[in-house]
Design an enzyme around this catalytic site. Sequence first.
Site, PDB file in Angstrom:
ATOM      1  N   ASP A   1      -7.186  50.236 -53.693  1.00 22.97           N
ATOM      2  CA  ASP A   1      -6.220  51.434 -54.353  1.00 22.97           C
ATOM      3  C   ASP A   1      -6.708  52.780 -54.185  1.00 22.97           C
ATOM      4  OD1 ASP A   1      -4.906  49.072 -55.428  1.00 22.97           O
ATOM      5  OD2 ASP A   1      -6.174  49.110 -57.288  1.00 22.97           O
ATOM      6  N   GLU A   2      -7.347  53.073 -53.014  1.00 23.64           N
ATOM      7  CA  GLU A   2      -7.857  54.169 -52.618  1.00 23.64           C
ATOM      8  C   GLU A   2      -6.623  55.169 -52.219  1.00 23.64           C
ATOM      9  OE1 GLU A   2      -8.734  51.678 -50.959  1.00 23.64           O
ATOM     10  OE2 GLU A   2     -11.022  51.252 -51.396  1.00 23.64           O
ATOM     11  N   GLY A   3      -5.551  54.558 -51.908  1.00 31.51           N
ATOM     12  CA  GLY A   3      -4.482  55.518 -51.599  1.00 31.51           C
ATOM     13  C   GLY A   3      -4.008  55.281 -50.069  1.00 31.51           C
ATOM     14  N   LYS A   4      -4.565  53.851 -49.449  1.00 35.41           N
ATOM     15  CA  LYS A   4      -4.182  53.531 -48.424  1.00 35.41           C
ATOM     16  C   LYS A   4      -2.700  53.543 -47.719  1.00 35.41           C
ATOM     17  CE  LYS A   4      -6.125  49.581 -49.103  1.00 35.41           C
ATOM     18  NZ  LYS A   4      -6.709  49.829 -50.434  1.00 35.41           N
ATOM     19  N   GLY A   5      -1.854  52.991 -48.740  1.00 33.78           N
ATOM     20  CA  GLY A   5      -0.491  53.109 -48.519  1.00 33.78           C
ATOM     21  C   GLY A   5      -0.007  54.668 -48.031  1.00 33.78           C
TER      22      GLY A   5
ATOM     23  N   ASN B   1      -2.074  40.365 -53.098  1.00 30.69           N
ATOM     24  CA  ASN B   1      -2.875  40.922 -53.961  1.00 30.69           C
ATOM     25  C   ASN B   1      -2.997  42.422 -53.637  1.00 30.69           C
ATOM     26  OD1 ASN B   1      -4.057  40.433 -51.340  1.00 30.69           O
ATOM     27  ND2 ASN B   1      -6.088  40.218 -52.322  1.00 30.69           N
TER      28      ASN B   1
ATOM     29  N   GLY C   1      -1.147  46.239 -53.053  1.00 29.11           N
ATOM     30  CA  GLY C   1      -0.303  46.978 -53.783  1.00 29.11           C
ATOM     31  C   GLY C   1      -0.380  48.366 -53.176  1.00 29.11           C
ATOM     32  N   HIS C   2       0.521  48.492 -52.264  1.00 35.02           N
ATOM     33  CA  HIS C   2       0.109  49.867 -51.587  1.00 35.02           C
ATOM     34  C   HIS C   2       1.539  50.809 -51.451  1.00 35.02           C
ATOM     35  CE1 HIS C   2      -2.557  47.886 -48.130  1.00 35.02           C
ATOM     36  NE2 HIS C   2      -2.878  47.772 -49.226  1.00 35.02           N
TER      37      HIS C   2
ATOM     38  N   THR D   1      -5.964  38.727 -58.938  1.00 34.54           N
ATOM     39  CA  THR D   1      -4.504  39.251 -59.228  1.00 34.54           C
ATOM     40  C   THR D   1      -3.483  38.140 -59.418  1.00 34.54           C
ATOM     41  OG1 THR D   1      -4.145  39.087 -56.743  1.00 34.54           O
ATOM     42  CG2 THR D   1      -4.576  41.260 -57.648  1.00 34.54           C
TER      43      THR D   1
ATOM     44  N   GLN E   1      -7.270  46.020 -49.666  1.00 34.60           N
ATOM     45  CA  GLN E   1      -8.300  45.974 -50.643  1.00 34.60           C
ATOM     46  C   GLN E   1      -9.481  46.855 -50.251  1.00 34.60           C
ATOM     47  OE1 GLN E   1      -6.946  42.614 -49.659  1.00 34.60           O
ATOM     48  NE2 GLN E   1      -5.869  43.135 -51.380  1.00 34.60           N
TER      49      GLN E   1
ATOM     50  N   LYS F   1      -6.159  61.832 -53.809  1.00 39.46           N
ATOM     51  CA  LYS F   1      -6.264  62.038 -55.272  1.00 39.46           C
ATOM     52  C   LYS F   1      -6.897  63.449 -55.619  1.00 39.46           C
ATOM     53  CE  LYS F   1      -4.493  58.755 -57.621  1.00 39.46           C
ATOM     54  NZ  LYS F   1      -4.051  57.514 -58.287  1.00 39.46           N
TER      55      LYS F   1
HETATM   56  P1  GDP Z   1      -3.460  51.378 -51.991  1.00 38.16           P
HETATM   57  O1  GDP Z   1      -3.717  50.237 -52.695  1.00 38.16           O
HETATM   58  O2  GDP Z   1      -4.982  51.784 -51.380  1.00 38.16           O
HETATM   59  O3  GDP Z   1      -2.394  51.702 -51.186  1.00 38.16           O
HETATM   60  O4  GDP Z   1      -3.568  52.578 -53.170  1.00 38.16           O
HETATM   61  P2  GDP Z   1      -2.230  52.320 -54.531  1.00 38.16           P
HETATM   62  O5  GDP Z   1      -0.916  52.518 -53.787  1.00 38.16           O
HETATM   63  O6  GDP Z   1      -2.399  50.995 -55.029  1.00 38.16           O
HETATM   64  O7  GDP Z   1      -2.691  53.347 -55.533  1.00 38.16           O
HETATM   65  C1  GDP Z   1      -2.971  54.670 -55.283  1.00 38.16           C
HETATM   66  C2  GDP Z   1      -1.996  55.375 -56.405  1.00 38.16           C
HETATM   67  O8  GDP Z   1      -2.379  56.791 -56.111  1.00 38.16           O
HETATM   68  C3  GDP Z   1      -0.630  55.204 -56.093  1.00 38.16           C
HETATM   69  O9  GDP Z   1       0.086  55.450 -57.440  1.00 38.16           O
HETATM   70  C4  GDP Z   1      -0.377  56.354 -55.312  1.00 38.16           C
HETATM   71  O10 GDP Z   1       1.252  56.805 -55.466  1.00 38.16           O
HETATM   72  C5  GDP Z   1      -1.020  57.225 -55.768  1.00 38.16           C
HETATM   73  N1  GDP Z   1      -1.483  58.403 -54.915  1.00 38.16           N
HETATM   74  C6  GDP Z   1      -1.969  58.375 -53.622  1.00 38.16           C
HETATM   75  N2  GDP Z   1      -2.456  59.582 -53.020  1.00 38.16           N
HETATM   76  C7  GDP Z   1      -2.515  60.482 -54.042  1.00 38.16           C
HETATM   77  C8  GDP Z   1      -2.863  61.691 -54.338  1.00 38.16           C
HETATM   78  O11 GDP Z   1      -3.358  62.391 -53.266  1.00 38.16           O
HETATM   79  N3  GDP Z   1      -2.663  62.289 -55.668  1.00 38.16           N
HETATM   80  C9  GDP Z   1      -2.304  61.567 -56.664  1.00 38.16           C
HETATM   81  N4  GDP Z   1      -2.102  61.975 -57.901  1.00 38.16           N
HETATM   82  N5  GDP Z   1      -1.766  60.188 -56.651  1.00 38.16           N
HETATM   83  C10 GDP Z   1      -1.904  59.716 -55.332  1.00 38.16           C
HETATM   84  P1  IMO Z   2      -5.247  46.988 -52.464  1.00 39.36           P
HETATM   85  O1  IMO Z   2      -4.694  46.655 -51.059  1.00 39.36           O
HETATM   86  C1  IMO Z   2      -7.736  46.550 -55.900  1.00 39.36           C
HETATM   87  C2  IMO Z   2      -9.345  42.660 -56.923  1.00 39.36           C
HETATM   88  C3  IMO Z   2      -8.914  42.020 -57.919  1.00 39.36           C
HETATM   89  C4  IMO Z   2     -10.093  41.053 -58.318  1.00 39.36           C
HETATM   90  C5  IMO Z   2     -10.394  40.663 -57.023  1.00 39.36           C
HETATM   91  C6  IMO Z   2     -10.090  39.517 -56.689  1.00 39.36           C
HETATM   92  O2  IMO Z   2      -3.894  47.425 -53.324  1.00 39.36           O
HETATM   93  O3  IMO Z   2      -5.976  48.122 -52.614  1.00 39.36           O
HETATM   94  P2  IMO Z   2      -7.834  38.356 -55.522  1.00 39.36           P
HETATM   95  O4  IMO Z   2      -6.404  38.405 -56.212  1.00 39.36           O
HETATM   96  O5  IMO Z   2      -8.022  39.261 -54.189  1.00 39.36           O
HETATM   97  O6  IMO Z   2      -8.442  37.126 -55.577  1.00 39.36           O
HETATM   98  O7  IMO Z   2      -8.657  39.320 -56.706  1.00 39.36           O
HETATM   99  O8  IMO Z   2     -10.135  41.768 -56.102  1.00 39.36           O
HETATM  100  N1  IMO Z   2      -8.038  43.101 -55.993  1.00 39.36           N
HETATM  101  C7  IMO Z   2      -7.860  44.326 -55.843  1.00 39.36           C
HETATM  102  N2  IMO Z   2      -8.299  45.627 -56.278  1.00 39.36           N
HETATM  103  N3  IMO Z   2      -6.865  46.621 -54.903  1.00 39.36           N
HETATM  104  C8  IMO Z   2      -6.437  45.679 -54.252  1.00 39.36           C
HETATM  105  O9  IMO Z   2      -5.731  45.794 -53.148  1.00 39.36           O
HETATM  106  C9  IMO Z   2      -6.846  44.470 -54.807  1.00 39.36           C
HETATM  107  N4  IMO Z   2      -6.921  43.211 -54.311  1.00 39.36           N
HETATM  108  C10 IMO Z   2      -7.654  42.608 -54.831  1.00 39.36           C
HETATM  109  O10 IMO Z   2      -8.345  42.860 -59.218  1.00 39.36           O
HETATM  110  O11 IMO Z   2     -10.807  42.137 -58.999  1.00 39.36           O
HETATM  111 MG    MG Z   3      -3.458  48.953 -54.411  1.00 37.57          MG
END
Ligand code: GDP
Ligand code: IMO
Ligand code: MG
Length: 425
Positions: free
Chosen positions: A13-17, A38, A40-41, A129, A224, A331
Amino acid sequence: MERIAILGAQWGDEGKGKVVDFLAADMDVVARYSGGPNAGHTVIINGKKYILHLIPSGILHRNTMCVMGNGMVVDPAALIEEMKELQEAGVYIGENLIISESAHVIMPYHKKLDALNERIRGKRQIGTTLRGIGPAYADKASRIGIRMGELLDPEILKEKLAFNLKIKNAIIEHFFGEEGYSFDDLYSQALEWAEKLKGFVDNTVSYMKRALKDGKSILYEGAQGTMLDIDHGTYPYVTSSNPTIGGIMTGLGVPKDSVERIVGVVKAYTTRVGGGPFPTEETGNLGDLLREKGGEYGATTGRPRRCGWLDLVGLKFATWVNGLTHIAITKLDVLDGFEKIKVCIAYEIDGEITEEFPTDYVKFCKARPIYKELPGWKTPVKGKNKREELPKEALSYVEFIAEQLGVDIMLVSTGADRKDTVMFI
Ligand code: GDP
Ligand code: IMO
Ligand code: MG
């Protein structure tokens, strides 16, 4: 001709998407190599939000080819649903998507077993997840898994499904005391999935070989993050695949030279969702503040994410195991308005100070963060897209991180929207 890997450097969830979508505009191919639904981008374009789970985040660019590699686990029902939702939102999906015939299929019993396994773990729950990831990868390693290519062959599917159901139903019914699956129902459901997906399934190793030989630009999209890696993460609180760099080679069948720049995506602070140790976690008001300001709720499960300060010990480890050449810091805007910003520069473990990330889980659980304080900034960075518009303290903050890691900054993200991005190179 560019070959760039985009990997999570923290706990996902670092903001890869967002980063992948931003860079994909200039790319011929975006390829996912590990994980499954699992992930969510999130991508936001002019306020419109898309959440990708299985489909690479390059899909929002009409001319980018999207590849789902053999290292992935694919839930056909989830994939069909994701395709439908994207198409309803006006996204084109056709010959621009190709799925490896060697990717493993997540079956309904994998999801059920994921939940049942969590249940018996009691207070040692991983907090998965519940998408069936662990059980599907376990079957892959046990060599009983069903691959996408086999889903398309009714005879092989019949035989493998019957064999698998014998084992799964025995566990589900006799060990867990729950209702098992009917072969006929599952088989006919699987045939329907195969009918819908057959046009997309192919030999992606050959496709990647051609793309590389033709000099196409390629972006490898990680799912991840490093700390969730089954080998290098905080085992057992990890996922069941290799989000780290090696996953690209095994998960797509490409040689090591097919990656040039390796970009770690680093959130300007840290989050984690699910169980497991997290040294810089802030459980009080500060954690709540970061969660609210950062909208830190899971893109896949909606769960609140645990929040805390940046951890340079973990990031140095991620830099090493992935061979990062660059970072993309996301972020940064969430830290707008903080008087002081803390960064963990070392751990104290059993009275000893170390900058080395412990690979031993018990030791890692004892790690206490040692912080350095950096000044915050008064002018918000939110929505800025030029380097010279960033206040000097914000610039110092990102430069401090890059310097500590010994890498270059590729970009800084100042908001969720595609346009809120500052390129540094
Ligand atoms: P991913 O799994 O690495 O693709 O990241 P997620 O989409 O799960 O989580 C990142 C969250 O931060 C999402 O809600 C994005 O819309 C949001 N996001 C990404 N980059 C930024 C940023 O620079 N600032 C803010 N405020 N939100 C961001
Ligand atoms: P993205 O690609 C954050 C976490 C789950 C749990 C552990 C194992 O959006 O960054 P799993 O369902 O894979 O067996 O769960 O890994 N987890 C994530 N946390 N971002 C993800 O993906 C994750 N995918 C799995 O919350 O702790
Ligand atoms: Mg994510």
